[in-house]
Design a protein around this motif. Structure first.
Motif, PDB file in Angstrom:
ATOM      1  N   GLU A 178       0.607  13.222   1.376  1.00 10.57           N
ATOM      2  CA  GLU A 178       1.606  13.733   2.314  1.00 10.57           C
ATOM      3  C   GLU A 178       0.962  14.541   3.441  1.00 10.57           C
ATOM      4  O   GLU A 178       1.403  14.486   4.590  1.00 10.57           O
ATOM      5  N   ARG A 179      -0.108  15.286   3.110  1.00 10.86           N
ATOM      6  CA  ARG A 179      -0.765  16.070   4.149  1.00 10.86           C
ATOM      7  C   ARG A 179      -1.384  15.145   5.204  1.00 10.86           C
ATOM      8  O   ARG A 179      -1.305  15.424   6.410  1.00 10.86           O
ATOM      9  N   TRP A 180      -2.019  14.046   4.797  1.00 10.09           N
ATOM     10  CA  TRP A 180      -2.533  13.080   5.770  1.00 10.09           C
ATOM     11  C   TRP A 180      -1.410  12.554   6.643  1.00 10.09           C
ATOM     12  O   TRP A 180      -1.555  12.409   7.864  1.00 10.09           O
ATOM     13  N   HIS A 181      -0.268  12.266   6.032  1.00 11.92           N
ATOM     14  CA  HIS A 181       0.854  11.701   6.766  1.00 11.92           C
ATOM     15  C   HIS A 181       1.314  12.654   7.861  1.00 11.92           C
ATOM     16  O   HIS A 181       1.716  12.221   8.949  1.00 11.92           O
TER      17      HIS A 181
ATOM     18  N   GLU B 146       0.795  -1.221   0.000  1.00 11.96           N
ATOM     19  CA  GLU B 146       0.000   0.000   0.000  1.00 11.96           C
ATOM     20  C   GLU B 146       0.830   1.275   0.000  1.00 11.96           C
ATOM     21  O   GLU B 146       0.307   2.360  -0.238  1.00 11.96           O
ATOM     22  N   GLY B 147       2.111   1.179   0.287  1.00 14.28           N
ATOM     23  CA  GLY B 147       2.968   2.350   0.180  1.00 14.28           C
ATOM     24  C   GLY B 147       2.852   3.277   1.383  1.00 14.28           C
ATOM     25  O   GLY B 147       2.197   2.979   2.383  1.00 14.28           O
ATOM     26  N   LYS B 148       3.460   4.438   1.236  1.00 12.63           N
ATOM     27  CA  LYS B 148       3.528   5.395   2.341  1.00 12.63           C
ATOM     28  C   LYS B 148       2.230   6.148   2.529  1.00 12.63           C
ATOM     29  O   LYS B 148       1.896   6.580   3.636  1.00 12.63           O
ATOM     30  N   TYR B 149       1.470   6.338   1.429  1.00 14.23           N
ATOM     31  CA  TYR B 149       0.269   7.171   1.474  1.00 14.23           C
ATOM     32  C   TYR B 149      -0.964   6.419   0.964  1.00 14.23           C
ATOM     33  O   TYR B 149      -1.568   6.797  -0.029  1.00 14.23           O
TER      34      TYR B 149
ATOM     35  N   GLY C 157      -9.443  16.358   7.752  1.00 15.41           N
ATOM     36  CA  GLY C 157      -8.672  16.006   8.936  1.00 15.41           C
ATOM     37  C   GLY C 157      -7.959  14.686   8.715  1.00 15.41           C
ATOM     38  O   GLY C 157      -7.878  14.188   7.584  1.00 15.41           O
ATOM     39  N   PRO C 158      -7.439  14.079   9.780  1.00 17.20           N
ATOM     40  CA  PRO C 158      -6.652  12.844   9.618  1.00 17.20           C
ATOM     41  C   PRO C 158      -7.446  11.672   9.065  1.00 17.20           C
ATOM     42  O   PRO C 158      -6.859  10.750   8.498  1.00 17.20           O
ATOM     43  N   PHE C 159      -8.778  11.660   9.190  1.00 11.24           N
ATOM     44  CA  PHE C 159      -9.570  10.569   8.639  1.00 11.24           C
ATOM     45  C   PHE C 159      -9.875  10.773   7.159  1.00 11.24           C
ATOM     46  O   PHE C 159     -10.102   9.806   6.429  1.00 11.24           O
ATOM     47  N   THR C 160      -9.932  12.012   6.702  1.00  7.95           N
ATOM     48  CA  THR C 160     -10.380  12.296   5.337  1.00  7.95           C
ATOM     49  C   THR C 160      -9.273  12.785   4.428  1.00  7.95           C
ATOM     50  O   THR C 160      -9.417  12.747   3.202  1.00  7.95           O
ATOM     51  N   GLU C 161      -8.189  13.251   4.981  1.00  6.49           N
ATOM     52  CA  GLU C 161      -7.086  13.751   4.164  1.00  6.49           C
ATOM     53  C   GLU C 161      -6.323  12.581   3.553  1.00  6.49           C
ATOM     54  O   GLU C 161      -6.380  11.444   4.033  1.00  6.49           O
ATOM     55  N   ASP C 162      -5.610  12.827   2.472  1.00  8.36           N
ATOM     56  CA  ASP C 162      -4.802  11.814   1.797  1.00  8.36           C
ATOM     57  C   ASP C 162      -3.399  12.351   1.556  1.00  8.36           C
ATOM     58  O   ASP C 162      -3.114  13.540   1.726  1.00  8.36           O
TER      59      ASP C 162
END
Length: 397
Positions: A84-87, A53-56, A77-82
Motif C-alpha cells: 500500500e505504501r508503494w501505491h 498481479e493484483g493491486k500491489y 522510494g517508489p522503485f523499492t517500496e511495496d
C-alpha cells in the motif's frame, strides 16, 4: 526440471533464456544464486501472470536495491517500496509532450557534441561509442526534467561530479550481476558487494538515472528503412525542429524504435511476485509469493510471434506490412501498475533525437568496425563500442 544458471553465463543470461525455452518449453523452473524462479516465456502465459498481479505487485528485481537502502539506513522510494505504501508513492502519468521544448534543447546540445566529435576525428566524419553518447543525452534529458537544471553530460569536459555519477551507474549495473548470482558469504571475500554499495552511495548523492538505447542508430538501422526514414523525417515539417504533432506523422520512425526494442529489450528479463493470492498459469497452480521471471528477450525472439526473429524488420509494426503477434510478445516497458514510469519521456527522447540526427546526417557503420552483440548487465548493453560515420546532409530547400 530445474535449470542452474551459473556465474559464468550471467553476461549472456538473455541467450540462456532463449536456449532454455527451446529446450524446456514456455514454462520452466531455474535457480540463480539464492533465487528459485518460475520462468515465463510465451506471451499467452505472460498475460495470465500480469493480469493476476493484483493491486500491489512486487518487483523482486529490486531486492538488491533494498539491501543498499537497508545497509545505509535510507528510506524506500517508489522503485523499492511495496504494498500500500508503494501505491501511495508511485508517480502518476506524465504528459510527455509538455517536455518537448526541454528535450529539444538537450537534443541541440547532442547535435553539437556529435558535430564536434565528427570534425575532430581523423576522417572528419567518425563518431566513436555512439551508445555512450546517447546514454549521456538521455541522462541529461531526464535531469533537465526532474531537477529543472543541466548537469553537463554533453559538455566537452563533463563536470567531475557528473562523471563520477555516470561511472557509478555503470559499475552498479556490472556488479549487480555478480552480487545476484553469488551467495551472501562471498561478500566478505570478493570485491563486488562493497563496490556495489559504494556505487549506490554515489548515485544517491547525485540523483536518479535513465538508460537510453543506442541500438537504433547502430548497425541494425539499415536496408530499406535507412533509405525511407530520411524521406519521412524531412517530409514532415520541412526539416524544421520537430514537435509532438510532427512525431505523430512519422510511423516509420516509431516502427524502427519498436523493432529495435524488440531485438534488444533494455531489460531482457524482469520479475514479479504476486503476494495477494495463489495464481493459475497454464495448467499449473502456483502459491502466492512465487517468483516469476518474465523472459522478454526469449519471447521477442520467438519465430512463432516474429518470423525471422533475428532480422531487423520495422515493417512488422506498420499497418501495411504488419505481421500478427500477441500484444504481450514484446512489451519493452512492461505492463500494468509496475510498468516503466518514464516510458513516455524515454520514447520522446528517442523520437526527437533520432529525427534530428537523421535530418542532419547520413549514418554509416564504421568500415573498420566489428560486429556488436548484446551483453547482459541487468540491462542489455553493447559488448563493444558502436562506432559510426556521419555524413552531413544537404540542407532542405
Amino acid at each position: 526440471m530445474t535449470v542452474l544458471y551459473g556465474c559464468v553465463s550471467t553476461h549472456a543470461h538473455h541467450y540462456c533464456t532463449l536456449i532454455s525455452k527451446q529446450a524446456y518449453g514456455p514454462l520452466w523452473k531455474s535457480s540463480l544464486g539464492p533465487y528459485t524462479n518460475i520462468n515465463v516465456a510465451c506471451p499467452e502465459l505472460l498475460e495470465q501472470v500480469l493480469r493476476q498481479e493484483g493491486k500491489y505487485p512486487v518487483r523482486s528485481d529490486m531486492a538488491l536495491w533494498k539491501e543498499h537502502r537497508d545497509a545505509r539506513g535510507l528510506p524506500y522510494g517508489p522503485f523499492t517500496e511495496d504494498g500500500e505504501r508503494w501505491h501511495r508513492l508511485r508517480p502518476g502519468p506524465r504528459e510527455a509532450v509538455l517536455y518537448t521544448g526541454t528535450i529539444n534543447a538537450v537534443t541541440s546540445d547532442l547535435l553539437g557534441r556529435l558535430e564536434a566529435e565528427r570534425r575532430g576525428s581523423p576522417s572528419g566524419r567518425g563518431v566513436g561509442d555512439v551508445a555512450s553518447l546517447l546514454y549521456r543525452f538521455a541522462l541529461e534529458g531526464i535531469a533537465s526534467i526532474l531537477f529543472e537544471t543541466r548537469i553537463g553530460c554533453l559538455e566537452p569536459q563533463v563536470p567531475p561530479e557528473t562523471q563520477r555519477f555516470i561511472a557509478a551507474i555503470g559499475c552498479m549495473f556490472r556488479d549487480s550481476v555478480f552480487v545476484t548470482a553469488l551467495p551472501a558469504w562471498t561478500r566478505a571475500l570478493l570485491p563486488f558487494w562493497d563496490r556495489y554499495l559504494r556505487s549506490w552511495d554515489t548515485i544517491f548523492a547525485f540523483g536518479p538515472c535513465q538508460r537510453g538505447g543506442g541500438w537504433a542508430v547502430g548497425p541494425e538501422a539499415k536496408g530499406a528503412a535507412r533509405a525511407a526514414l530520411p524521406r519521412e523525417v524531412t517530409g514532415v515539417g520541412g526539416g524544421q525542429v520537430p514537435d509532438a504533432p510532427h512525431l505523430a506523422q512519422m510511423p516509420l520512425l516509431k516502427a524502427i524504435v519498436k523493432e529495435t526494442l524488440r531485438l534488444y529489450p533494455v531489460v531482457p528479463t524482469n520479475a514479479r511476485i504476486i503476494v495477494e493470492k495463489d495464481v493459475v498459469v497454464g495448467d499449473y497452480l502456483f502459491p502466492k509469493d512465487t517468483l516469476f521471471v518474465l523472459a522478454h528477450y526469449a519471447m521477442a525472439h520467438d519465430e512463432h510471434s516474429f518470423p525471422e526473429p533475428e532480422r531487423f524488420l520495422p515493417q512488422r509494426w506498420l499497418r501495411a506490412g504488419a505481421t500478427p503477434h500477441h500484444p504481450f510478445s514484446s512489451i519493452p516497458f512492461g505492463y500494468g501498475v509496475r510498468a516503466c514510469v518514464g516510458r513516455r519521456i524515454a520514447e520522446l527522447e528517442m523520437y526527437l533525437a533520432l529525427t534530428r540526427i537523421i535530418q542532419n546526417y547520413e549514418l554509416h557503420p564504421d568500415p573498420r568496425g566489428r560486429e556488436v552483440h548484446p551483453l547482459s548487465r541487468i540491462v542489455l548493453v553493447p559488448d563493444k563500442p558502436i562506432n559510426l560515420e556521419l555524413v552531413a546532409r544537404a540542407p532542405v530547400p
